[in-house]
Motif scaffolding. Structure first.
Motif, PDB file in Angstrom:
ATOM      1  N   HIS A  31       0.834  -1.213   0.000  1.00  0.00           N
ATOM      2  CA  HIS A  31       0.000   0.000   0.000  1.00  0.00           C
ATOM      3  C   HIS A  31       0.864   1.256   0.000  1.00  0.00           C
ATOM      4  CE1 HIS A  31      -2.953   2.945   1.380  1.00  0.00           C
ATOM      5  NE2 HIS A  31      -2.318   3.083   2.527  1.00  0.00           N
ATOM      6  N   MET A  32       1.873   1.301   0.839  1.00  0.00           N
ATOM      7  CA  MET A  32       2.711   2.491   0.937  1.00  0.00           C
ATOM      8  C   MET A  32       3.542   2.701  -0.321  1.00  0.00           C
ATOM      9  SD  MET A  32       3.869   2.791   4.932  1.00  0.00           S
ATOM     10  CE  MET A  32       4.840   1.288   5.003  1.00  0.00           C
TER      11      MET A  32
ATOM     12  N   MET B 293       1.453   4.327  -2.987  1.00  0.00           N
ATOM     13  CA  MET B 293       1.241   5.725  -2.618  1.00  0.00           C
ATOM     14  C   MET B 293       2.449   6.584  -2.971  1.00  0.00           C
ATOM     15  SD  MET B 293      -0.710   5.602   1.069  1.00  0.00           S
ATOM     16  CE  MET B 293      -0.339   7.341   1.359  1.00  0.00           C
TER      17      MET B 293
ATOM     18  N   ALA C 248       4.758   9.285   2.323  1.00  0.00           N
ATOM     19  CA  ALA C 248       3.988   8.098   1.956  1.00  0.00           C
ATOM     20  C   ALA C 248       4.671   6.825   2.433  1.00  0.00           C
ATOM     21  CB  ALA C 248       3.789   8.057   0.440  1.00  0.00           C
TER      22      ALA C 248
ATOM     23  N   HIS D 136       4.265   6.813   6.509  1.00  0.00           N
ATOM     24  CA  HIS D 136       3.027   7.198   7.199  1.00  0.00           C
ATOM     25  C   HIS D 136       2.406   6.044   7.988  1.00  0.00           C
ATOM     26  CE1 HIS D 136       0.746   5.264   3.971  1.00  0.00           C
ATOM     27  NE2 HIS D 136      -0.356   5.474   4.662  1.00  0.00           N
ATOM     28  N   ASP D 137       2.626   4.803   7.556  1.00  0.00           N
ATOM     29  CA  ASP D 137       2.111   3.644   8.286  1.00  0.00           C
ATOM     30  C   ASP D 137       3.225   2.855   8.972  1.00  0.00           C
ATOM     31  OD1 ASP D 137      -0.597   3.989   7.874  1.00  0.00           O
ATOM     32  OD2 ASP D 137      -0.693   2.713   6.094  1.00  0.00           O
TER      33      ASP D 137
ATOM     34  N   LYS E 203      -2.640  12.120   2.627  1.00  0.00           N
ATOM     35  CA  LYS E 203      -3.851  11.485   3.147  1.00  0.00           C
ATOM     36  C   LYS E 203      -4.825  11.184   2.009  1.00  0.00           C
ATOM     37  CE  LYS E 203      -6.712   9.892   6.167  1.00  0.00           C
ATOM     38  NZ  LYS E 203      -6.416   8.596   6.830  1.00  0.00           N
TER      39      LYS E 203
ATOM     40  N   ASP F 155      -3.711   8.190   0.276  1.00  0.00           N
ATOM     41  CA  ASP F 155      -4.084   7.025   1.085  1.00  0.00           C
ATOM     42  C   ASP F 155      -5.505   6.588   0.742  1.00  0.00           C
ATOM     43  OD1 ASP F 155      -3.556   5.215   3.429  1.00  0.00           O
ATOM     44  OD2 ASP F 155      -5.204   6.349   4.301  1.00  0.00           O
TER      45      ASP F 155
ATOM     46  N   GLU G  35      -5.606   5.355  -3.065  1.00  0.00           N
ATOM     47  CA  GLU G  35      -4.947   4.065  -3.263  1.00  0.00           C
ATOM     48  C   GLU G  35      -5.828   2.928  -2.768  1.00  0.00           C
ATOM     49  OE1 GLU G  35      -2.646   0.637  -3.433  1.00  0.00           O
ATOM     50  OE2 GLU G  35      -3.513   1.387  -1.553  1.00  0.00           O
TER      51      GLU G  35
ATOM     52  N   SER H  79     -13.788   6.608   1.128  1.00  0.00           N
ATOM     53  CA  SER H  79     -12.544   7.176   0.596  1.00  0.00           C
ATOM     54  C   SER H  79     -12.780   8.298  -0.417  1.00  0.00           C
ATOM     55  CB  SER H  79     -11.701   6.066  -0.040  1.00  0.00           C
ATOM     56  OG  SER H  79     -12.413   5.411  -1.087  1.00  0.00           O
TER      57      SER H  79
END
Length: 217
Positions: free
Chosen positions: A59-60, A63, A84, A87-88, A152, A155, A158, A182
């Protein structure tokens, strides 16, 4: 990450890392903990029983590439790419906590902040790189800059893009909740255009699915 409500097993969280006192060993421990981002699957997809769902780092990564595609020259794109990617980052320690798990937002934020502090102080010994990672992560969390708000929105976009891809791959799967949570909340003009294009593509896909098989020939 969002998904349909479902009973959740108790989340296993490894103990926080304790510095060995050796900066080289502690730095390697940080490098190794990043592997969890590659192996942990995103909770929303797991809850919806998606076969072989994406990992947190999957996912990241997308992004980060999406950030490189923006044409908005008012943004610091290099910062957005780095944001990106981090962020997680806390999810390497706490996992991908989903809303349906019933963990209050404040508690989720506390756990993630504690994880980041652990990475920065115990593993990376407050190095310039560590402080940069923390600064980017906190900027994203605070949502007080154009770059943070843009990331964001990436995020959100995606996640919707991934939902469409899973719907396409699994004909019987409907993931409407991921679109509802989203696309309507995207604020950046360009990313909102991407979202509009994505929804149009989805509408066309769903229309094709509703046609009789002989129409497809």
């Amino acid at each position: 990450m969002t998904g349909q409500p479902e009973a959740q097993p108790k989340r296993h969280v490894p103990p926080l890392y304790k510095s060995s006192g050796d900066s080289s060993s502690d730095r390697l421990a940080f490098f190794h903990i990043l592997e969890r981002l590659k192996t942990q699957k995103r909770t929303g997809w797991v809850d919806n029983k998606i076969p072989n769902p994406e990992s947190i780092s999957d996912h990241m990564y997308r992004m980060a590439v999406l950030a490189m595609c923006v044409s908005d020259q008012t943004l610091d794109v290099s910062k957005c790419v780095m944001m990106a990617v981090v962020h997680d980052l806390a999810e390497a320690q706490v996992g991908d906590i989903a809303p349906q798990e019933g963990i209050p937002k404040a508690e989720k934020q506390r756990r993630e902040s504690e994880a980041m502090q652990n990475f920065v102080h115990e593993m990376l010994h407050d190095s310039p790189a560590a402080l940069k990672i923390m600064s980017l992560w906190k900027e994203y969390e605070d949502q007080a800059t154009p770059e943070a708000r843009f990331v964001k929105d990436l995020d959100r976009f995606e996640m919707a893009a991934q939902a469409l891809e899973y719907e396409r791959a699994h004909d019987s799967q409907t993931l409407q909740t991921f679109f509802d949570s989203s696309i309507p909340f995207i604020r950046h003009t360009e990313v909102r255009e991407w979202g509009t294009d994505l929804l149009r593509e989805r509408e066309e896909m769903l229309a094709r699915k509703e046609q009789p098989p002989d129409v497809w020939l």
